[in-house]
Design a protein around this motif. Structure first.
Motif, PDB file in Angstrom:
ATOM      1  N   LEU A 124      46.247  76.460  29.456  1.00 38.20           N
ATOM      2  CA  LEU A 124      46.775  75.607  30.372  1.00 38.20           C
ATOM      3  C   LEU A 124      48.247  75.634  30.736  1.00 38.20           C
ATOM      4  O   LEU A 124      48.934  75.449  31.412  1.00 38.20           O
ATOM      5  CB  LEU A 124      46.583  74.001  29.987  1.00 38.20           C
ATOM      6  N   LEU A 128      50.665  75.217  33.692  1.00 39.87           N
ATOM      7  CA  LEU A 128      52.137  74.286  33.677  1.00 39.87           C
ATOM      8  C   LEU A 128      53.366  74.845  33.846  1.00 39.87           C
ATOM      9  O   LEU A 128      54.052  74.290  34.605  1.00 39.87           O
ATOM     10  CB  LEU A 128      51.981  73.746  32.135  1.00 39.87           C
ATOM     11  N   GLU A 137      53.562  75.610  37.635  1.00 43.16           N
ATOM     12  CA  GLU A 137      53.613  74.400  38.304  1.00 43.16           C
ATOM     13  C   GLU A 137      55.395  73.851  38.051  1.00 43.16           C
ATOM     14  O   GLU A 137      55.658  73.048  38.960  1.00 43.16           O
ATOM     15  CB  GLU A 137      52.753  73.209  37.780  1.00 43.16           C
ATOM     16  N   TRP A 178      55.886  72.209  35.504  1.00 44.73           N
ATOM     17  CA  TRP A 178      55.867  70.908  34.598  1.00 44.73           C
ATOM     18  C   TRP A 178      56.219  71.580  33.251  1.00 44.73           C
ATOM     19  O   TRP A 178      55.161  71.223  32.192  1.00 44.73           O
ATOM     20  CB  TRP A 178      54.206  70.335  34.726  1.00 44.73           C
ATOM     21  N   LYS A 222      58.259  70.018  31.067  1.00 45.55           N
ATOM     22  CA  LYS A 222      58.504  68.814  30.255  1.00 45.55           C
ATOM     23  C   LYS A 222      57.568  67.572  30.813  1.00 45.55           C
ATOM     24  O   LYS A 222      56.954  67.682  31.858  1.00 45.55           O
ATOM     25  CB  LYS A 222      59.879  68.540  30.258  1.00 45.55           C
ATOM     26  N   ASP A 254      54.817  64.164  30.032  1.00 45.29           N
ATOM     27  CA  ASP A 254      53.833  63.809  29.200  1.00 45.29           C
ATOM     28  C   ASP A 254      52.586  64.754  29.372  1.00 45.29           C
ATOM     29  O   ASP A 254      51.867  64.985  28.548  1.00 45.29           O
ATOM     30  CB  ASP A 254      53.243  62.221  29.759  1.00 45.29           C
ATOM     31  N   VAL A 255      52.315  65.436  30.614  1.00 48.08           N
ATOM     32  CA  VAL A 255      51.204  66.420  30.580  1.00 48.08           C
ATOM     33  C   VAL A 255      51.482  67.620  29.756  1.00 48.08           C
ATOM     34  O   VAL A 255      50.379  67.741  28.884  1.00 48.08           O
ATOM     35  CB  VAL A 255      50.996  66.947  32.028  1.00 48.08           C
ATOM     36  N   ALA A 262      51.061  66.427  26.045  1.00 48.41           N
ATOM     37  CA  ALA A 262      49.682  66.164  25.765  1.00 48.41           C
ATOM     38  C   ALA A 262      48.919  67.648  25.461  1.00 48.41           C
ATOM     39  O   ALA A 262      48.281  67.477  24.634  1.00 48.41           O
ATOM     40  CB  ALA A 262      48.955  65.266  26.719  1.00 48.41           C
ATOM     41  N   ALA A 263      49.136  68.357  26.217  1.00 42.54           N
ATOM     42  CA  ALA A 263      48.655  69.736  26.220  1.00 42.54           C
ATOM     43  C   ALA A 263      48.941  70.447  25.058  1.00 42.54           C
ATOM     44  O   ALA A 263      48.210  70.941  24.255  1.00 42.54           O
ATOM     45  CB  ALA A 263      48.910  70.838  27.417  1.00 42.54           C
ATOM     46  N   ARG A 289      49.892  69.076  22.022  1.00 46.56           N
ATOM     47  CA  ARG A 289      49.737  68.401  21.205  1.00 46.56           C
ATOM     48  C   ARG A 289      48.165  68.867  20.963  1.00 46.56           C
ATOM     49  O   ARG A 289      47.648  69.142  19.656  1.00 46.56           O
ATOM     50  CB  ARG A 289      49.649  66.862  21.097  1.00 46.56           C
ATOM     51  N   ARG A 290      47.319  69.147  21.950  1.00 40.91           N
ATOM     52  CA  ARG A 290      45.903  69.433  21.739  1.00 40.91           C
ATOM     53  C   ARG A 290      45.829  70.751  21.407  1.00 40.91           C
ATOM     54  O   ARG A 290      44.945  71.173  20.773  1.00 40.91           O
ATOM     55  CB  ARG A 290      45.407  69.118  23.204  1.00 40.91           C
TER      56      ARG A 290
END
Lengths: 256, 256
Positions: free
Chosen positions: B130, B134, B137, B139, B141, B143-144, B147-148, B150-151
């Motif tokens: 991902l 990201l 895109e 993206w 910084k 929350d998305v 969260a990615a 962290r996972r």
């Protein structure tokens, strides 16, 4: 899509080709997608098919007309018309949102197809590239998918054009329906093109006298241009049933 | 990578080719990546290059040996060796984590390269598919991305093999360094292969007597196999400076 076709046309044999060597299509130009989709469909024609269903929304959005012209008289069915039909039928307010890939949004085929059915419809679009990868990772629920959905949907629901219906305009997105629905709220309907396309295919086959004569369960043959293992793993997420890598043929679709 | 090469080798002319018609490589098989990377490098040879830098970690991981063999005597430099060197130098505990694409992780080249430098190192890997999307895109910084991260990172930091160093083993990941660092914690060092590769290229050019004789600022030429517009937009995120679509040549790298 395959699931819907098998459910509605149980007697038909299906040949499913995944162009895994060059995916995703949704980030590529219309010219490149058209070239790839033409190669893929020409390859399928070697397998004596009677109709081609372009189940990738991006290819159907940007390449349907050149494909139909290049492959005539083979009937070529796209998923955008049926998806637009599902959206127009489901919407009461006439405000319809389309979630799709970058290339589909840029091409505007959904906007045109919806307006052809309802010229007064207000159509808003959101390119949701990350949904493709989330679906392929199998991250179809949880905080990453939810945060992505919030970010993509927020602009659609700002202001007076907030849709009451969202068309899932990419083959990958139905597996994320639960999380998209949670973020959109329970008053928003989610539709996709699978069921309407299958119905359309059924009608077309009947109208052309092409429907399978024999009874019995049709076969499905899987082919991929790269890595049967990955096709089986990722494909299983979409088809909702296990696919074994040994049942996926690795094929080279480049023209001779 | 391009930024690091330009900084360390300001007098050299660079030709940068992005195979945007077929990206990403990180989800594809070693055979397909090798075929694509060989085509791309052969195309670059038409531009009279004196050395090829395989700046895509996936291609460098799975295709470096076949590429070097196919293109000899052209010197071919990969980014995995220099990335491993940076990781081994930075780590005090000898526990090193590698964040990379699915194909790079599967190929295991980073694990082998780190062990060649430090046989006692404990290497753990995480495929982070991902992150590629990201980064594309933009993206990088929010929350998305958090969260990615962290996972993806959680399994690495569970148990006794928690690394003190993370190698960003994909060209896309350095733009996510801030969010990865935030999730990993301030005691974990992040390294990538850009600076060490640029230094390696400098040494190799000098050793072979190939360094540019003339002074003055070298030119950079951009080429892409699809959509110069998208290359310019996404490339700008990585290069940290604006690229104009009109400065990107659309090229067809398929063999004649």
């Amino acid at each position: 899509m395959l699931k819907a076709l098998r459910a509605r046309l149980p007697h038909e044999d299906l040949v499913y080709l995944g162009d895994t060597a060059r995916l995703p299509y949704g980030t590529k130009s219309a010219e490149t997608v058209t070239a790839y989709a033409t190669q893929a469909t020409r390859y399928l024609m070697r397998h004596d098919i009677k109709m081609a269903v372009i189940a990738c929304n991006t290819a159907a959005s940007v390449a349907l007309e050149p494909l139909a012209a290049a492959l005539a008289p083979l009937p070529v069915v796209g998923v955008v018309g049926p998806g637009a039909e599902a959206g127009v039928k489901a919407s009461k307010s006439g405000r319809i949102g389309v979630l799709a890939t970058e290339a589909t949004v840029r091409g505007g085929a959904y906007v045109r197809a919806i307006h052809a059915l309802d010229p007064a419809a207000v159509v808003t679009q959101a390119p949701c590239g990350l949904f493709v990868t989330l679906a392929e990772e199998g991250w179809v629920k949880g905080d990453v998918a939810e945060a992505a959905a919030r970010r993509y949907l927020a602009p659609l629901f700002k202001g007076r054009n907030a849709p009451d219906t969202l068309v899932l305009g990419c083959t990958h997105f139905p597996v994320l329906a639960r999380v998209i629905g949670k973020v959109a709220g329970k008053n928003v309907k989610l539709v996709d093109s699978a069921a309407t396309t299958a119905r359309f295919v059924e009608r077309e086959l009947a109208a052309k006298g092409m429907a399978a004569k024999r009874r019995g369960k049709g076969k499905t043959r899987f082919m991929a241009t790269d890595s049967p293992e990955r096709f089986a793993r990722v494909g299983g997420i979409f088809f909702g049933e296990e696919i074994r890598a040994k049942d996926v043929e690795l094929v080279d679709i480049r023209p001779d």
